[in-house]
Design an enzyme around this catalytic site. Structure first.
Site, PDB file in Angstrom:
ATOM      1  N   GLY A 215     -98.095  26.812 -24.295  1.00  0.00           N
ATOM      2  CA  GLY A 215     -97.436  27.480 -25.252  1.00  0.00           C
ATOM      3  C   GLY A 215     -97.095  28.875 -24.992  1.00  0.00           C
ATOM      4  O   GLY A 215     -96.977  28.967 -23.647  1.00  0.00           O
TER       5      GLY A 215
ATOM      6  N   GLY B 275     -99.826  30.616 -22.462  1.00  0.00           N
ATOM      7  CA  GLY B 275    -100.011  29.912 -21.168  1.00  0.00           C
ATOM      8  C   GLY B 275     -98.649  29.791 -20.261  1.00  0.00           C
ATOM      9  O   GLY B 275     -98.913  30.021 -18.918  1.00  0.00           O
TER      10      GLY B 275
ATOM     11  N   ASP C 295    -100.974  20.446 -20.853  1.00  0.00           N
ATOM     12  CA  ASP C 295    -100.849  20.585 -22.268  1.00  0.00           C
ATOM     13  C   ASP C 295    -101.135  19.456 -23.059  1.00  0.00           C
ATOM     14  O   ASP C 295    -100.857  18.384 -22.444  1.00  0.00           O
ATOM     15  CB  ASP C 295     -99.343  21.357 -22.753  1.00  0.00           C
ATOM     16  CG  ASP C 295     -99.661  21.694 -24.144  1.00  0.00           C
ATOM     17  OD1 ASP C 295     -99.878  23.277 -24.255  1.00  0.00           O
ATOM     18  OD2 ASP C 295     -99.793  21.234 -25.348  1.00  0.00           O
TER      19      ASP C 295
ATOM     20  N   ARG D 285    -108.709  36.976 -35.533  1.00  0.00           N
ATOM     21  CA  ARG D 285    -108.848  35.993 -34.634  1.00  0.00           C
ATOM     22  C   ARG D 285    -109.931  34.955 -34.692  1.00  0.00           C
ATOM     23  O   ARG D 285    -110.051  34.155 -34.421  1.00  0.00           O
ATOM     24  CB  ARG D 285    -109.270  37.064 -33.234  1.00  0.00           C
ATOM     25  CG  ARG D 285    -108.035  37.951 -32.660  1.00  0.00           C
ATOM     26  CD  ARG D 285    -108.302  38.445 -31.316  1.00  0.00           C
ATOM     27  NE  ARG D 285    -107.282  39.011 -30.786  1.00  0.00           N
ATOM     28  CZ  ARG D 285    -106.997  40.554 -31.210  1.00  0.00           C
ATOM     29  NH1 ARG D 285    -107.725  41.136 -31.901  1.00  0.00           N
ATOM     30  NH2 ARG D 285    -105.697  41.042 -30.492  1.00  0.00           N
TER      31      ARG D 285
ATOM     32  N   ASN E 139    -110.627  26.299 -32.543  1.00  0.00           N
ATOM     33  CA  ASN E 139    -110.531  26.403 -31.035  1.00  0.00           C
ATOM     34  C   ASN E 139    -111.525  26.247 -30.418  1.00  0.00           C
ATOM     35  O   ASN E 139    -111.912  26.119 -29.306  1.00  0.00           O
ATOM     36  CB  ASN E 139    -109.900  27.921 -30.846  1.00  0.00           C
ATOM     37  CG  ASN E 139    -108.554  28.089 -31.239  1.00  0.00           C
ATOM     38  OD1 ASN E 139    -107.798  27.227 -31.622  1.00  0.00           O
ATOM     39  ND2 ASN E 139    -108.122  29.451 -31.212  1.00  0.00           N
TER      40      ASN E 139
ATOM     41  N   ASP F 169    -106.601  44.562 -24.045  1.00  0.00           N
ATOM     42  CA  ASP F 169    -106.763  45.673 -25.095  1.00  0.00           C
ATOM     43  C   ASP F 169    -106.678  46.991 -24.195  1.00  0.00           C
ATOM     44  O   ASP F 169    -105.945  48.021 -24.846  1.00  0.00           O
ATOM     45  CB  ASP F 169    -108.188  45.408 -25.657  1.00  0.00           C
ATOM     46  CG  ASP F 169    -108.302  44.642 -26.571  1.00  0.00           C
ATOM     47  OD1 ASP F 169    -107.163  43.864 -27.130  1.00  0.00           O
ATOM     48  OD2 ASP F 169    -109.376  43.963 -26.746  1.00  0.00           O
TER      49      ASP F 169
ATOM     50  N   ARG G 228    -103.127  47.731 -23.974  1.00  0.00           N
ATOM     51  CA  ARG G 228    -102.484  48.262 -24.939  1.00  0.00           C
ATOM     52  C   ARG G 228    -102.820  49.660 -25.140  1.00  0.00           C
ATOM     53  O   ARG G 228    -102.185  50.455 -25.779  1.00  0.00           O
ATOM     54  CB  ARG G 228    -102.680  47.365 -26.061  1.00  0.00           C
ATOM     55  CG  ARG G 228    -102.105  45.826 -26.235  1.00  0.00           C
ATOM     56  CD  ARG G 228    -102.466  45.163 -27.276  1.00  0.00           C
ATOM     57  NE  ARG G 228    -101.592  43.881 -27.093  1.00  0.00           N
ATOM     58  CZ  ARG G 228    -101.826  42.676 -27.712  1.00  0.00           C
ATOM     59  NH1 ARG G 228    -103.033  42.555 -28.399  1.00  0.00           N
ATOM     60  NH2 ARG G 228    -101.275  41.812 -27.677  1.00  0.00           N
TER      61      ARG G 228
ATOM     62  N   HIS H 287    -113.056  41.805 -28.709  1.00  0.00           N
ATOM     63  CA  HIS H 287    -111.736  41.747 -28.663  1.00  0.00           C
ATOM     64  C   HIS H 287    -111.230  41.715 -30.070  1.00  0.00           C
ATOM     65  O   HIS H 287    -110.225  41.217 -30.440  1.00  0.00           O
ATOM     66  CB  HIS H 287    -111.461  40.444 -27.732  1.00  0.00           C
ATOM     67  CG  HIS H 287    -110.049  40.423 -27.784  1.00  0.00           C
ATOM     68  ND1 HIS H 287    -108.858  41.243 -27.505  1.00  0.00           N
ATOM     69  CD2 HIS H 287    -109.074  38.933 -27.906  1.00  0.00           C
ATOM     70  CE1 HIS H 287    -107.851  40.767 -27.207  1.00  0.00           C
ATOM     71  NE2 HIS H 287    -107.939  39.395 -27.683  1.00  0.00           N
TER      72      HIS H 287
HETATM   73  N1  APR Z   1    -105.692  20.592 -24.545  1.00  0.00           N
HETATM   74  C1  APR Z   1    -104.566  21.174 -24.167  1.00  0.00           C
HETATM   75  N2  APR Z   1    -103.747  22.020 -24.754  1.00  0.00           N
HETATM   76  C2  APR Z   1    -103.979  22.100 -26.211  1.00  0.00           C
HETATM   77  C3  APR Z   1    -105.041  21.524 -26.767  1.00  0.00           C
HETATM   78  C4  APR Z   1    -105.940  20.884 -25.909  1.00  0.00           C
HETATM   79  N3  APR Z   1    -107.046  20.202 -26.417  1.00  0.00           N
HETATM   80  N4  APR Z   1    -104.970  22.079 -28.098  1.00  0.00           N
HETATM   81  C5  APR Z   1    -104.056  22.838 -28.052  1.00  0.00           C
HETATM   82  N5  APR Z   1    -103.077  22.848 -26.937  1.00  0.00           N
HETATM   83  C6  APR Z   1    -101.951  23.681 -26.820  1.00  0.00           C
HETATM   84  C7  APR Z   1    -100.773  23.264 -27.828  1.00  0.00           C
HETATM   85  O1  APR Z   1    -100.139  22.100 -27.548  1.00  0.00           O
HETATM   86  C8  APR Z   1    -100.121  24.598 -27.576  1.00  0.00           C
HETATM   87  O2  APR Z   1     -99.090  24.307 -26.808  1.00  0.00           O
HETATM   88  O3  APR Z   1    -102.251  25.135 -26.615  1.00  0.00           O
HETATM   89  C9  APR Z   1    -100.928  25.572 -26.797  1.00  0.00           C
HETATM   90  C10 APR Z   1    -101.076  26.983 -27.587  1.00  0.00           C
HETATM   91  O4  APR Z   1     -99.887  27.424 -27.805  1.00  0.00           O
HETATM   92  P1  APR Z   1     -99.340  28.197 -28.691  1.00  0.00           P
HETATM   93  O5  APR Z   1     -99.565  27.482 -30.029  1.00  0.00           O
HETATM   94  O6  APR Z   1     -97.952  28.990 -28.103  1.00  0.00           O
HETATM   95  O7  APR Z   1    -100.475  29.636 -28.893  1.00  0.00           O
HETATM   96  P2  APR Z   1    -100.430  30.852 -28.067  1.00  0.00           P
HETATM   97  O8  APR Z   1     -99.695  31.866 -28.438  1.00  0.00           O
HETATM   98  O9  APR Z   1    -100.074  30.365 -26.525  1.00  0.00           O
HETATM   99  O10 APR Z   1    -101.981  31.314 -28.202  1.00  0.00           O
HETATM  100  C11 APR Z   1    -102.843  30.639 -27.479  1.00  0.00           C
HETATM  101  O11 APR Z   1    -104.320  32.418 -27.020  1.00  0.00           O
HETATM  102  O12 APR Z   1    -104.169  34.672 -27.402  1.00  0.00           O
HETATM  103  C12 APR Z   1    -104.590  33.575 -27.839  1.00  0.00           C
HETATM  104  O13 APR Z   1    -104.893  33.806 -30.020  1.00  0.00           O
HETATM  105  C13 APR Z   1    -104.271  32.940 -29.138  1.00  0.00           C
HETATM  106  O14 APR Z   1    -105.965  31.322 -29.139  1.00  0.00           O
HETATM  107  C14 APR Z   1    -104.542  31.629 -29.014  1.00  0.00           C
HETATM  108  C15 APR Z   1    -104.396  31.059 -27.561  1.00  0.00           C
END
Ligand code: APR
Length: 309
Positions: free
Chosen positions: A9, A12, A32, A88, A95, A148, A151, A175
């Site tokens: 996402g 990542g 992913d 969070r 999560n 942090d 920031r 955090h």
């Molecule tokens: N295995 C692999 N990937 C997964 C799984 C899993 N079991 N569950 C979810 N994902 C993937 C989603 O498909 C998505 O592509 O995790 C990705 C998360 O990406 P975003 O929704 O864009 O979230 P992002 O902004 O990247 O944040 C990810 O980091 O900073 C923290 O709070 C934030 O917990 C969040 C994490």
């Protein structure tokens, strides 16, 4: 050197992009659960290689952990991000399940990996990763304080009208918006205390704006931020793979340090090829130590939620 980033996402993919641009490894795997996303982003990034001049091979994978085999470092970003108005902490239920299963899958193929946790609530996810894997504590690192602190330096630089690169400043503790502790007393501008140059009101504002730094961006963007979180993850990977022994604030398992046990919380640590290698004692004063205790209490009660899931 091989590095895997779980979750393709916003955070990542940004983390992977930074790792590739810096050529921190020969092979980088982006994984992913969503069909095709990691493969697509990996290809898109590979197509920047000739433009940006890097030689890292990036491989995408839809949940096939065999592709991650033999990784030296694994960064976990999978999970839900915050929406505006969310803390969070509200992400814990979903999560926790994701982080636990990801850790199990990762270790099947990379039993010696060092794990960096970014998924939120990061302090509790780091604790969960440590508890559920049983790995040596030096191999589990939560990223939060690195972000942090960056920031915090940004906020300081805005008031001091200086380069953030000239600042040394750390945020310890949790955090969360209310659990992090920007240590303004110890912050320096090229070795001079920043407090020499800032009014009490400015100092209070800097601390407050740092603490809600993530929430401010979530309100503006509509989801949680990714450039700085991704860069913070990559900076930790860099210090590990290059054995730089740089000092970062990271969430690590405490065994009496800063007066805490059985908890993962943000403290200054040296990051090198063995993961987090040592904790530095910054000798908090009474009010900072009291804030650290309060932060630990809040994180501990969140960790207790894990038992109910
Ligand atoms: N295995 C692999 N990937 C997964 C799984 C899993 N079991 N569950 C979810 N994902 C993937 C989603 O498909 C998505 O592509 O995790 C990705 C998360 O990406 P975003 O929704 O864009 O979230 P992002 O902004 O990247 O944040 C990810 O980091 O900073 C923290 O709070 C934030 O917990 C969040 C994490």
């Amino acid at each position: 050197m091989k590095v895997t980033v779980i979750g393709a996402g916003a955070v990542g993919a940004t983390c992977a992009d930074n790792i590739a641009r810096k050529e921190l490894c020969n092979e980088l795997v982006l994984l992913d659960i969503k069909e095709g996303v990691a493969e697509g982003k990996a290809q898109d990034m590979m197509q920047t290689a000739t433009l940006l001049g890097f030689d890292t091979k990036i491989v995408g994978s839809t949940n096939d952990y065999s592709k991650t085999a033999g990784s030296d470092v694994v960064v976990i970003t999978s999970g839900l991000p915050r929406k505006p108005g969310m803390t969070r902490e509200e992400l814990i239920g979903v999560n926790a399940g994701i982080v636990k299963s990801v850790c199990e899958n990762v270790l099947k193929y990379s039993p010696d990996a060092i794990i960096i946790v970014i998924s939120n609530p990061m302090d509790t996810m780091t604790y969960l990763a440590l508890q559920s894997t049983g790995l040596p504590k030096h191999r589990i690192i939560g990223m939060g304080g690195t972000l942090d602190s960056a920031r915090f330096k940004y906020q300081l630089s805005q008031h001091l009208e200086c380069s953030p690169a000239d600042l040394n400043a750390v945020v310890v503790g949790g955090h969360g918006d209310t659990t992090m502790i920007p240590l303004i007393r110890l912050a320096t501008w090229n070795s001079t205390p920043v407090t020499n140059f800032l009014s009490t009101e400015q100092q209070e504002k800097i601390v407050k704006d740092t603490m809600v730094g993530g929430a401010t961006l979530t309100a503006l963007i509509g989801t949680s931020a990714w450039y700085a979180p991704g860069a913070a993850g990559a900076a930790l990977v860099e210090s590990i793979v290059r054995d730089e022994k740089k000092l970062f604030t990271c969430c690590v398992s405490l065994d009496g340090e800063y007066g805490q046990k059985d908890i993962c919380l943000g403290v200054p640590v040296v990051i090198g090829r063995n993961g987090w290698e040592k904790i530095l004692d910054f000798q908090l004063n009474d009010s900072e130590q009291a804030a650290f205790q309060k932060s630990a209490d809040a994180v501990r009660s969140m960790n207790d939620v894990l038992k109910t899931l």
